[in-house]
Design a protein around this motif. Structure first.
Motif, mmCIF file in Angstrom:
data_model
loop_
_atom_site.group_PDB
_atom_site.id
_atom_site.type_symbol
_atom_site.label_atom_id
_atom_site.label_comp_id
_atom_site.label_asym_id
_atom_site.label_seq_id
_atom_site.Cartn_x
_atom_site.Cartn_y
_atom_site.Cartn_z
ATOM 1 N N UNK A 19 0.842 -1.193 0.000
ATOM 2 C CA UNK A 19 0.000 0.000 0.000
ATOM 3 C C UNK A 19 0.877 1.243 0.000
ATOM 4 N N UNK A 20 2.127 1.039 -0.354
ATOM 5 C CA UNK A 20 3.108 2.089 -0.587
ATOM 6 C C UNK A 20 3.945 1.650 -1.779
ATOM 7 N N UNK A 21 4.892 2.440 -2.180
ATOM 8 C CA UNK A 21 5.731 2.119 -3.325
ATOM 9 C C UNK A 21 6.754 1.046 -2.943
ATOM 10 N N UNK A 22 6.736 -0.117 -3.597
ATOM 11 C CA UNK A 22 7.693 -1.183 -3.270
ATOM 12 C C UNK A 22 9.158 -0.741 -3.387
ATOM 13 N N UNK A 23 9.436 0.218 -4.258
ATOM 14 C CA UNK A 23 10.810 0.710 -4.427
ATOM 15 C C UNK A 23 11.311 1.481 -3.208
ATOM 16 N N UNK A 24 10.389 1.895 -2.332
ATOM 17 C CA UNK A 24 10.765 2.659 -1.139
ATOM 18 C C UNK A 24 11.135 1.773 0.051
ATOM 19 N N UNK A 25 11.052 0.450 -0.117
ATOM 20 C CA UNK A 25 11.377 -0.455 0.995
ATOM 21 C C UNK A 25 12.850 -0.373 1.360
ATOM 22 N N UNK A 26 13.123 -0.157 2.643
ATOM 23 C CA UNK A 26 14.499 -0.150 3.131
ATOM 24 C C UNK A 26 14.706 -1.177 4.229
ATOM 25 N N UNK A 27 13.646 -1.532 4.921
ATOM 26 C CA UNK A 27 13.752 -2.435 6.062
ATOM 27 C C UNK A 27 12.620 -3.447 6.016
ATOM 28 N N UNK A 28 12.950 -4.694 6.329
ATOM 29 C CA UNK A 28 11.948 -5.745 6.514
ATOM 30 C C UNK A 28 12.064 -6.208 7.956
ATOM 31 N N UNK A 29 10.918 -6.370 8.603
ATOM 32 C CA UNK A 29 10.916 -6.742 10.015
ATOM 33 C C UNK A 29 9.891 -7.845 10.255
ATOM 34 N N UNK A 30 10.337 -8.944 10.867
ATOM 35 C CA UNK A 30 9.410 -10.032 11.167
ATOM 36 C C UNK A 30 8.474 -9.585 12.280
ATOM 37 N N UNK A 31 7.167 -9.721 12.029
ATOM 38 C CA UNK A 31 6.164 -9.280 12.990
ATOM 39 C C UNK A 31 5.513 -10.457 13.702
ATOM 40 N N UNK A 32 5.716 -11.640 13.196
ATOM 41 C CA UNK A 32 5.118 -12.839 13.761
ATOM 42 C C UNK A 32 5.485 -13.998 12.868
ATOM 43 N N UNK A 33 4.975 -15.144 13.183
ATOM 44 C CA UNK A 33 5.315 -16.328 12.414
ATOM 45 C C UNK A 33 4.859 -16.201 10.960
ATOM 46 N N UNK A 34 5.822 -16.041 10.070
ATOM 47 C CA UNK A 34 5.530 -15.969 8.646
ATOM 48 C C UNK A 34 4.986 -14.638 8.170
ATOM 49 N N UNK A 35 5.037 -13.593 8.973
ATOM 50 C CA UNK A 35 4.562 -12.265 8.594
ATOM 51 C C UNK A 35 5.737 -11.290 8.630
ATOM 52 N N UNK A 36 5.965 -10.622 7.511
ATOM 53 C CA UNK A 36 7.059 -9.665 7.394
ATOM 54 C C UNK A 36 6.471 -8.291 7.072
ATOM 55 N N UNK A 37 6.871 -7.281 7.844
ATOM 56 C CA UNK A 37 6.473 -5.903 7.566
ATOM 57 C C UNK A 37 7.543 -5.249 6.711
ATOM 58 N N UNK A 38 7.150 -4.592 5.649
ATOM 59 C CA UNK A 38 8.059 -3.874 4.763
ATOM 60 C C UNK A 38 7.935 -2.391 5.108
ATOM 61 N N UNK A 39 9.071 -1.742 5.398
ATOM 62 C CA UNK A 39 9.036 -0.356 5.847
ATOM 63 C C UNK A 39 9.885 0.553 4.970
ATOM 64 N N UNK A 40 9.497 1.837 4.949
ATOM 65 C CA UNK A 40 10.282 2.829 4.215
ATOM 66 C C UNK A 40 11.344 3.435 5.131
ATOM 67 N N UNK A 41 12.061 4.414 4.652
ATOM 68 C CA UNK A 41 13.167 5.004 5.410
ATOM 69 C C UNK A 41 12.715 5.688 6.698
ATOM 70 N N UNK A 42 11.443 6.066 6.777
ATOM 71 C CA UNK A 42 10.912 6.708 7.981
ATOM 72 C C UNK A 42 10.328 5.704 8.971
ATOM 73 N N UNK A 43 10.380 4.406 8.620
ATOM 74 C CA UNK A 43 9.840 3.373 9.490
ATOM 75 C C UNK A 43 8.350 3.125 9.299
ATOM 76 N N UNK A 44 7.756 3.771 8.300
ATOM 77 C CA UNK A 44 6.329 3.590 8.002
ATOM 78 C C UNK A 44 6.134 2.270 7.255
ATOM 79 N N UNK A 45 5.143 1.495 7.680
ATOM 80 C CA UNK A 45 4.839 0.230 7.010
ATOM 81 C C UNK A 45 4.203 0.525 5.656
#
Length: 70
Positions: A19-45
């Motif tokens: 729900x954001x631009x995939x090219x803006x992804x800088x960080x991936x963070x595991x949020x639970x079993x098999x769920x990954x949050x993709x975040x931009x440079x500001x930490x927004x999911x």
């Protein structure tokens, strides 16, 4: 971004929902079993990835894809 982008990767059995631009992804963070949050440079999911989709749902074959726009 005013649209949602969904990718289902049959070979990897993952689904990405952006729900954001995939090219803006800088960080991936595991949020639970098999769920990954993709975040931009500001930490927004800006996206979510679900691993092992068919396995989690108990499906023996790759999922068919249907697109519904509401």
């Amino acid at each position: 971004m005013d649209k949602v982008i969904v990718y289902y990767h049959k070979e990897m059995d993952t689904i990405d929902i952006w729900f954001g631009n995939p090219d803006d992804e800088v960080v991936s963070e595991e949020a639970g079993e098999g769920i990954i949050l993709k975040k931009d440079k500001d930490g927004k999911v800006i996206g979510i990835e679900k691993l092992y989709v068919a396995k989690t749902l108990g499906i023996k074959q790759p999922l068919p894809v249907e697109v519904v726009v509401a």
